[in-house]
Design a protein around this motif. Structure first.
Motif, mmCIF file in Angstrom:
data_model
loop_
_atom_site.group_PDB
_atom_site.id
_atom_site.type_symbol
_atom_site.label_atom_id
_atom_site.label_comp_id
_atom_site.label_asym_id
_atom_site.label_seq_id
_atom_site.Cartn_x
_atom_site.Cartn_y
_atom_site.Cartn_z
ATOM 1 N N UNK A 1 0.881 -1.172 -0.061
ATOM 2 C CA UNK A 1 -0.071 0.056 0.131
ATOM 3 C C UNK A 1 0.758 1.150 -0.122
ATOM 4 N N UNK A 2 0.399 2.384 -0.693
ATOM 5 C CA UNK A 2 1.109 3.574 -0.727
ATOM 6 C C UNK A 2 0.727 4.397 0.392
ATOM 7 N N UNK A 3 -0.715 4.320 0.631
ATOM 8 C CA UNK A 3 -0.968 5.411 1.806
ATOM 9 C C UNK A 3 -1.888 4.369 2.732
ATOM 10 N N UNK A 4 -2.255 5.049 3.960
ATOM 11 C CA UNK A 4 -2.956 4.031 5.050
ATOM 12 C C UNK A 4 -3.924 4.819 5.637
ATOM 13 N N UNK A 5 -4.839 5.751 4.706
ATOM 14 C CA UNK A 5 -5.973 6.547 5.065
ATOM 15 C C UNK A 5 -5.855 7.946 5.644
ATOM 16 N N UNK A 6 -6.468 8.304 6.207
ATOM 17 C CA UNK A 6 -6.509 10.059 6.529
ATOM 18 C C UNK A 6 -6.623 10.177 7.992
ATOM 19 N N UNK A 7 -5.663 11.242 8.680
ATOM 20 C CA UNK A 7 -5.617 11.658 9.728
ATOM 21 C C UNK A 7 -7.012 12.357 10.131
ATOM 22 N N UNK A 8 -7.618 11.840 11.249
ATOM 23 C CA UNK A 8 -9.109 12.442 11.568
ATOM 24 C C UNK A 8 -8.829 13.935 11.920
ATOM 25 N N UNK A 9 -9.699 14.516 11.392
ATOM 26 C CA UNK A 9 -9.828 16.168 11.656
ATOM 27 C C UNK A 9 -9.165 16.896 10.602
ATOM 28 N N UNK A 10 -8.057 16.457 10.373
ATOM 29 C CA UNK A 10 -7.014 17.257 9.388
ATOM 30 C C UNK A 10 -7.236 16.802 7.647
ATOM 31 N N UNK A 11 -7.609 15.541 7.530
ATOM 32 C CA UNK A 11 -7.678 15.104 6.086
ATOM 33 C C UNK A 11 -6.417 15.037 5.583
ATOM 34 N N UNK A 12 -5.394 14.973 6.337
ATOM 35 C CA UNK A 12 -4.059 14.437 5.773
ATOM 36 C C UNK A 12 -3.867 13.213 5.443
#
Length: 196
Positions: A145-156
């Motif tokens: 996988x290249x990304x593992x989701x988003x940080x809650x609240x920031x959308x990063x």
């Protein structure tokens, strides 16, 4: 030379197997005492405890030397030792699991009382924080996988780098804390072993 995810999972299972006797020691000590009192007396005796204690101390010193080699700066960095940092990290991981086995031999799975019980649990926390952290970190690194989701609240979006830095901030900090507590308790344990 960094152990792969499958090897680390194997080490985790081995660690779990090494921890089983600590959960069952009350039952098998009573059985051993009733079946072979002489053997029970020997493994609870001074000679056995001292020799296995020194072997355990040797493993602790080895672990500390590996840590100094891995993290050392200044004078230790000027000493040229063979092998890469990954080799030394791998040796540190394997020696840590080996230390758990030697502690099992030293204690025979007995949980101890009072100070020794707390000392043993601090040792378990030291071992497990490192092993869980290294397994999680390696799992992320070896993931396709290249990304593992988003940080809650920031959308990063979490990519491997920030995720590993976040994991390391938690597991490595807690591991170093437990190592510091372990070393202080080890000094007291040795002093108590010779005082009593």
């Amino acid at each position: 030379m960094q152990p792969g995810f499958k090897v680390l999972i194997g080490l985790t299972l081995l660690t779990a197997a090494l921890l089983v006797p600590f959960a069952l020691s009350d039952a098998y000590f009573d059985w051993l005492r009733s079946q072979s009192f002489d053997l029970h007396q020997f493994i609870r005796g001074e000679l056995y405890k001292q020799s296995t204690g020194y072997a355990t101390l040797l493993f602790v010193v080895l672990e500390m030397l590996l840590t100094v080699r891995k993290r050392g700066r200044g004078w230790i960095a000027s000493i040229k030792l063979p092998g890469s940092m990954m080799l030394w990290r791998s040796l540190h991981i394997f020696a840590g699991v080996g230390l758990l086995a030697v502690v099992l031999i030293h204690t025979l799975g007995a949980n101890g009382l009072n100070f020794n019980a707390v000392f043993l649990w601090v040792f378990f926390a030291t071992t497990l924080t490192a092993l869980v952290g290294v397994v999680a970190e390696t799992g992320v690194l070896e993931s396709t996988r290249s990304y593992f989701g988003k940080l809650p609240g920031s959308g990063t979006v979490l990519t491997k780098g920030p995720l590993i830095r976040g994991l390391r901030a938690v597991w490595l900090t807690s591991h170093i804390f437990f190592v510091a507590v372990f070393v202080v308790m080890l000094v007291f344990h040795i002093a108590l072993a010779y005082y009593y």
